[in-house]
Design a protein around this motif. Structure first.
Motif, PDB file in Angstrom:
ATOM      1  N   ALA A  62      21.006  17.286  64.270  1.00 13.43           N
ATOM      2  CA  ALA A  62      22.063  18.024  64.694  1.00 13.43           C
ATOM      3  C   ALA A  62      22.038  18.626  65.586  1.00 13.43           C
ATOM      4  N   ARG A 110      21.351  19.810  69.526  1.00 14.96           N
ATOM      5  CA  ARG A 110      21.787  20.747  70.637  1.00 14.96           C
ATOM      6  C   ARG A 110      21.047  21.606  71.134  1.00 14.96           C
ATOM      7  N   THR A 150      28.887  15.219  65.361  1.00 14.04           N
ATOM      8  CA  THR A 150      28.786  16.996  65.713  1.00 14.04           C
ATOM      9  C   THR A 150      30.836  16.854  64.660  1.00 14.04           C
TER      10      THR A 150
END
Length: 302
Positions: free
Chosen positions: A13, A17, A72
């Motif tokens: 993640a 991102r 998320t």
């Protein structure tokens, strides 16, 4: 995915991102190689490629985007749950990561930081000072400080520091003796001017204001620099006229090393804002900083 380690999911993640291993590594405080290995393990375990990697960029695949979308909120809930434990401590602890302009790090934060860290000794403040505009969440920061024209619309903004600031123009006595002072902003086209370089874009025109009249002047000169110290040194050395933050030039003006010019045209603008994502749960260090800034008088913060 039920048996995928949480650390590997978190690593994926972070990289997705940040759109890169280096940016994610800086944000997470780990090595890029460790993140790369974690993502590789996760892809092997799931049997699907999650990131497309080239020498210049990293981007999630379709499968990666789907996983990130579902992952998320789950990771945010886990972080909120852990931070909930922090909130019941006598004193909040952890690291608060801020991204701020260089001028804010020099003149706005110093009067605030000492009192805040004394009030919250278990919090570590990690400040990155840069003038480029970054996505604070993708870059791993908890919050940022920016001026209103650079704020993102979906962010919560809290005033921090002085509510009004000014740009002032000044030059050395030697420069003015040799070239004479400008009487109108338009006169600057005939003067040597010391300009500021912003990351990724050309030096903007200088803007002056008197009453309802606004004048923008495209100036030229012998020096374009991204560092304020170099600009001030050049102005003191008599290389040209400098137009910059009043806080930065005030000591040189008070000492007589610089002389104000075009005082009737100096432009005022609103002070900076602390901004952060409007999440349901704020990390305890950020919540403490927001609360501290909200009650701090502007006069005591710059």
């Amino acid at each position: 995915m039920a048996d995928a380690p949480l650390d590997d999911l978190h690593a994926f993640a972070a990289v997705a991102r940040a759109r890169g291993f280096r940016g994610a590594a800086v944000a997470e405080g780990v090595s890029a190689s460790a993140l790369s290995e974690a993502v590789r393990r996760l892809e092997t375990r799931l049997g699907v490629r999650l990131l497309n990697r080239t020498t210049r960029s990293v981007a999630p695949t379709e499968a990666g985007l789907r996983l990130l979308e579902r992952l998320t909120p789950a990771l945010d809930e886990i972080a909120a749950a852990l931070d909930g434990i922090n909130s019941v401590r006598a004193r909040p602890s952890g690291t608060l990561r801020l991204n701020v302009p260089v001028i804010v790090s020099r003149f706005v934060l110093p009067p605030i930081v000492g009192g805040f860290l004394s009030a919250y000794p278990d919090i570590t403040l990690d400040v990155m000072a840069e003038d480029s505009f970054v996505d604070i969440l993708a870059a791993g920061f908890d919050a940022g400080v920016r001026y209103d024209e650079r704020l993102e619309l979906d962010m919560i903004a809290v005033p921090i520091g002085p509510r009004t600031q000014r740009y002032v123009a000044a030059a050395s006595p030697a420069y003015l003796a040799a070239h004479g002072p400008p009487n109108h902003p338009g006169d600057l086209v005939g003067h040597a001017c010391i300009r500021h370089r912003f990351p990724g874009r050309a030096s903007p025109a200088w803007e002056f204001e008197r009453g309802d009249e606004i004048v923008r002047v495209s100036v030229q000169g012998p020096l374009v620099a991204s560092t304020l110290d170099l600009q001030i040194a050049a102005a003191v050395a008599g290389l040209g006229i400098l137009y910059s933050f009043e806080d930065a030039l005030a000591p040189e003006i008070a000492a007589g090393r610089l002389v104000p010019v075009l005082e009737d045209w100096w432009q005022s603008f609103s002070g900076p804002y602390l901004y952060y994502a409007g999440r349901r749960y704020l990390p305890a260090p950020l919540r403490a900083f927001v609360d501290y800034v909200r009650v701090l008088p502007a006069s005591a913060a710059g």
